[in-house]
Write an enzyme that holds these catalytic residues in place. Structure first.
Site, PDB file in Angstrom:
ATOM      1  N   ASN A  94       1.552   5.874 -10.789  1.00  0.00           N
ATOM      2  CA  ASN A  94       0.262   5.674 -11.463  1.00  0.00           C
ATOM      3  C   ASN A  94      -0.867   5.320 -10.507  1.00  0.00           C
ATOM      4  O   ASN A  94      -2.031   5.530 -10.826  1.00  0.00           O
ATOM      5  CB  ASN A  94       0.439   4.575 -12.522  1.00  0.00           C
ATOM      6  CG  ASN A  94      -0.879   4.058 -13.038  1.00  0.00           C
ATOM      7  OD1 ASN A  94      -1.548   4.697 -13.841  1.00  0.00           O
ATOM      8  ND2 ASN A  94      -1.286   2.875 -12.541  1.00  0.00           N
TER       9      ASN A  94
ATOM     10  N   LYS B 145      -4.789  15.726  -8.738  1.00  0.00           N
ATOM     11  CA  LYS B 145      -4.220  15.642 -10.085  1.00  0.00           C
ATOM     12  C   LYS B 145      -3.577  16.966 -10.504  1.00  0.00           C
ATOM     13  O   LYS B 145      -2.577  16.985 -11.203  1.00  0.00           O
ATOM     14  CB  LYS B 145      -5.306  15.201 -11.079  1.00  0.00           C
ATOM     15  CG  LYS B 145      -5.817  13.782 -10.820  1.00  0.00           C
ATOM     16  CD  LYS B 145      -4.680  12.774 -10.924  1.00  0.00           C
ATOM     17  CE  LYS B 145      -5.082  11.355 -10.630  1.00  0.00           C
ATOM     18  NZ  LYS B 145      -3.975  10.402 -10.749  1.00  0.00           N
TER      19      LYS B 145
ATOM     20  N   ASP C 128       0.877  -1.169   0.000  1.00  0.00           N
ATOM     21  CA  ASP C 128       0.000   0.000   0.000  1.00  0.00           C
ATOM     22  C   ASP C 128       0.916   1.220   0.000  1.00  0.00           C
ATOM     23  O   ASP C 128       1.543   1.527   1.017  1.00  0.00           O
ATOM     24  CB  ASP C 128      -0.881  -0.040   1.257  1.00  0.00           C
ATOM     25  CG  ASP C 128      -1.805   1.165   1.350  1.00  0.00           C
ATOM     26  OD1 ASP C 128      -1.556   2.176   0.649  1.00  0.00           O
ATOM     27  OD2 ASP C 128      -2.770   1.097   2.121  1.00  0.00           O
TER      28      ASP C 128
ATOM     29  N   TYR D 264     -10.084  14.536  -5.976  1.00  0.00           N
ATOM     30  CA  TYR D 264      -9.436  13.949  -7.158  1.00  0.00           C
ATOM     31  C   TYR D 264      -8.805  15.052  -8.010  1.00  0.00           C
ATOM     32  O   TYR D 264      -7.630  14.977  -8.382  1.00  0.00           O
ATOM     33  CB  TYR D 264     -10.458  13.152  -7.968  1.00  0.00           C
ATOM     34  CG  TYR D 264      -9.828  12.379  -9.111  1.00  0.00           C
ATOM     35  CD1 TYR D 264      -9.178  11.162  -8.883  1.00  0.00           C
ATOM     36  CD2 TYR D 264      -9.854  12.879 -10.410  1.00  0.00           C
ATOM     37  CE1 TYR D 264      -8.588  10.466  -9.931  1.00  0.00           C
ATOM     38  CE2 TYR D 264      -9.264  12.180 -11.454  1.00  0.00           C
ATOM     39  CZ  TYR D 264      -8.636  10.972 -11.206  1.00  0.00           C
ATOM     40  OH  TYR D 264      -8.034  10.278 -12.243  1.00  0.00           O
TER      41      TYR D 264
HETATM   42  N1  LIG Z   1      -8.816   5.583 -16.625  1.00  0.00           N
HETATM   43  C1  LIG Z   1      -8.871   6.871 -16.875  1.00  0.00           C
HETATM   44  O1  LIG Z   1      -9.704   7.337 -17.687  1.00  0.00           O
HETATM   45  C2  LIG Z   1      -7.897   7.799 -16.227  1.00  0.00           C
HETATM   46  C3  LIG Z   1      -7.858   9.132 -16.698  1.00  0.00           C
HETATM   47  C4  LIG Z   1      -6.956  10.004 -16.127  1.00  0.00           C
HETATM   48  C5  LIG Z   1      -6.106   9.571 -15.121  1.00  0.00           C
HETATM   49  N2  LIG Z   1      -6.193   8.291 -14.667  1.00  0.00           N
HETATM   50  C6  LIG Z   1      -5.269   7.891 -13.607  1.00  0.00           C
HETATM   51  O2  LIG Z   1      -4.616   6.716 -14.013  1.00  0.00           O
HETATM   52  C7  LIG Z   1      -4.173   6.016 -12.860  1.00  0.00           C
HETATM   53  C8  LIG Z   1      -4.597   4.557 -12.987  1.00  0.00           C
HETATM   54  O3  LIG Z   1      -6.011   4.487 -12.864  1.00  0.00           O
HETATM   55  P1  LIG Z   1      -6.927   3.480 -13.674  1.00  0.00           P
HETATM   56  O4  LIG Z   1      -7.863   4.288 -14.456  1.00  0.00           O
HETATM   57  O5  LIG Z   1      -6.087   2.474 -14.336  1.00  0.00           O
HETATM   58  O6  LIG Z   1      -7.781   2.872 -12.478  1.00  0.00           O
HETATM   59  P2  LIG Z   1      -7.763   1.458 -11.752  1.00  0.00           P
HETATM   60  O7  LIG Z   1      -7.972   0.372 -12.742  1.00  0.00           O
HETATM   61  O8  LIG Z   1      -8.730   1.604 -10.635  1.00  0.00           O
HETATM   62  O9  LIG Z   1      -6.286   1.344 -11.188  1.00  0.00           O
HETATM   63  C9  LIG Z   1      -5.866   1.955  -9.999  1.00  0.00           C
HETATM   64  C10 LIG Z   1      -4.632   1.226  -9.532  1.00  0.00           C
HETATM   65  O10 LIG Z   1      -4.106   1.879  -8.376  1.00  0.00           O
HETATM   66  C11 LIG Z   1      -3.826   0.904  -7.378  1.00  0.00           C
HETATM   67  N3  LIG Z   1      -3.894   1.504  -6.061  1.00  0.00           N
HETATM   68  C12 LIG Z   1      -4.905   2.233  -5.525  1.00  0.00           C
HETATM   69  N4  LIG Z   1      -4.600   2.577  -4.277  1.00  0.00           N
HETATM   70  C13 LIG Z   1      -3.367   2.076  -4.009  1.00  0.00           C
HETATM   71  C14 LIG Z   1      -2.518   2.099  -2.873  1.00  0.00           C
HETATM   72  N5  LIG Z   1      -2.879   2.710  -1.737  1.00  0.00           N
HETATM   73  N6  LIG Z   1      -1.329   1.454  -2.935  1.00  0.00           N
HETATM   74  C15 LIG Z   1      -0.965   0.820  -4.077  1.00  0.00           C
HETATM   75  N7  LIG Z   1      -1.715   0.769  -5.181  1.00  0.00           N
HETATM   76  C16 LIG Z   1      -2.912   1.388  -5.139  1.00  0.00           C
HETATM   77  C17 LIG Z   1      -4.875  -0.181  -7.619  1.00  0.00           C
HETATM   78  O11 LIG Z   1      -4.403  -1.431  -7.167  1.00  0.00           O
HETATM   79  P3  LIG Z   1      -4.827  -2.184  -5.806  1.00  0.00           P
HETATM   80  O12 LIG Z   1      -6.280  -1.908  -5.586  1.00  0.00           O
HETATM   81  O13 LIG Z   1      -4.509  -3.612  -6.105  1.00  0.00           O
HETATM   82  O14 LIG Z   1      -3.937  -1.587  -4.769  1.00  0.00           O
HETATM   83  C18 LIG Z   1      -4.922  -0.210  -9.143  1.00  0.00           C
HETATM   84  O15 LIG Z   1      -3.888  -1.027  -9.653  1.00  0.00           O
HETATM   85  C19 LIG Z   1      -4.809   6.721 -11.660  1.00  0.00           C
HETATM   86  O16 LIG Z   1      -3.858   7.570 -11.083  1.00  0.00           O
HETATM   87  C20 LIG Z   1      -5.924   7.523 -12.293  1.00  0.00           C
HETATM   88  O17 LIG Z   1      -6.255   8.629 -11.524  1.00  0.00           O
HETATM   89  C21 LIG Z   1      -7.069   7.407 -15.202  1.00  0.00           C
END
Ligand SMILES: NC(=O)c1ccc[n+]([C@@H]2O[C@H](COP(=O)([O-])OP(=O)(O)OC[C@H]3O[C@@H](n4cnc5c(N)ncnc54)[C@H](OP(=O)(O)O)[C@@H]3O)[C@@H](O)[C@H]2O)c1
Length: 260
Positions: free
Chosen positions: A98, A169, A71, A165
């Site tokens: 990420n 960001k 974590d 959020y």
């Molecule tokens: N998808 C989009 O449209 C989008 C757009 C802009 C930015 N983003 C950014 O891209 C990044 C990835 O997001 P995603 O869209 O791929 O969402 P996601 O599928 O929910 O992935 C989030 C990841 O973060 C990990 N995580 C969360 N809290 C954590 C912690 N305390 N310690 C370690 N790992 C943690 C989760 O893994 P565990 O739960 O296994 O820990 C998961 O692997 C994020 O920063 C998000 O804000 C996404």
């Protein structure tokens, strides 16, 4: 310009053999993709997340991937990452911050505690891990830090987004510029990626909803959400040692969302 510098082949530009990378939030969505991408380019990848079984699923069959169940919002979790690197004698030259979480969309529903939790995961832990990784390197020169921000760090996404959020960001973008400024002369490059809307666990509900999908399409110049793989070239560009004159920048890969 001198004509003595050899022109690299396209393959060479994106080859990461002999490089080591840490990817946080590697168990799903964008981070899972980045892990596969960097491993495919030859890097040794330290894939970090809390869910062990998801990490195993994502990294099955990949060469040179070490999973670290941690974590990153806790000092112990971040220490676990450093310990794993130390045990293997690895000094990462690529760090992708990420891991991310979201909170309530309405500020009326997001109390101070929830706001702090989101900032803790998305911003504070990215700062703390980056500092730890850079400070633990004997010579950090050549290191590339990629902070995964969002278009919501650049513009309001209301009614979708959330105060914590968006603040986290936008904070990552400020952090990117500040660290790039402080560490540029040490050879550490810090850049941010600002994705638009991409399929992941975080966006499952949004992209499954017809009116939200229409809203995304309406506000994107390309008329649709991003697809899996459409961040690949941007990430490889930022991770490549060949982007050596780029620092302090934010690259928005958003179908034109922020250019309107
Ligand atoms: N998808 C989009 O449209 C989008 C757009 C802009 C930015 N983003 C950014 O891209 C990044 C990835 O997001 P995603 O869209 O791929 O969402 P996601 O599928 O929910 O992935 C989030 C990841 O973060 C990990 N995580 C969360 N809290 C954590 C912690 N305390 N310690 C370690 N790992 C943690 C989760 O893994 P565990 O739960 O296994 O820990 C998961 O692997 C994020 O920063 C998000 O804000 C996404």
């Amino acid at each position: 310009m001198s004509a003595t510098v050899p022109v690299p082949s396209p393959g060479e530009l994106f080859l990461l053999r002999d490089h080591a990378a840490v990817v946080t939030g590697a168990s799903s969505g964008l981070g899972a993709r980045f892990t596969r991408l960097l491993a495919g380019a030859g890097a040794e990848v330290y894939a970090v997340a809390r869910r062990a079984e998801k990490l195993t699923e994502v990294t099955a069959g990949l060469p040179n991937v070490v999973t670290v169940v941690a974590d990153i919002s806790s000092p112990e979790g971040r220490q676990r990452v450093l310990t794993e690197l130390g045990n293997r004698g690895a000094t990462p030259d690529i760090l992708i911050n990420n891991a991310g979480t979201s909170g309530p969309l309405s500020a009326f529903d997001e109390n101070g505690e929830e706001f702090s939790r989101v900032l803790g995961v998305n911003l504070t832990s990215a700062y703390a891990l980056t500092r730890d990784v850079v400070m633990s390197a004997e010579d950090p020169s050549g290191m590339r830090v990629i902070n995964v921000s969002s278009i919501l760090g650049l513009v309001s996404g209301a009614p979708v987004g959330g105060a914590g959020y968006a603040a986290s960001k936008a904070g990552l973008i400020g952090l990117t510029r500040e660290l790039a400024g402080q560490w540029g002369r040490r050879g550490v490059r810090v850049n941010a990626l600002a994705p638009g809307w991409f399929p992941s666990e975080m966006t499952t509900e949004l992209l499954a909803d017809e009116s939200s999908t229409k809203w995304v399409a309406r506000n994107s110049m390309l008329g649709r959400a991003g697809r899996e793989g459409e961040l690949d070239t941007a990430v490889m560009f930022l991770a490549s040692p060949y982007s050596s004159y780029l620092t302090g920048q934010v690259i928005a890969v958003d179908g034109g969302w922020t250019a309107r």
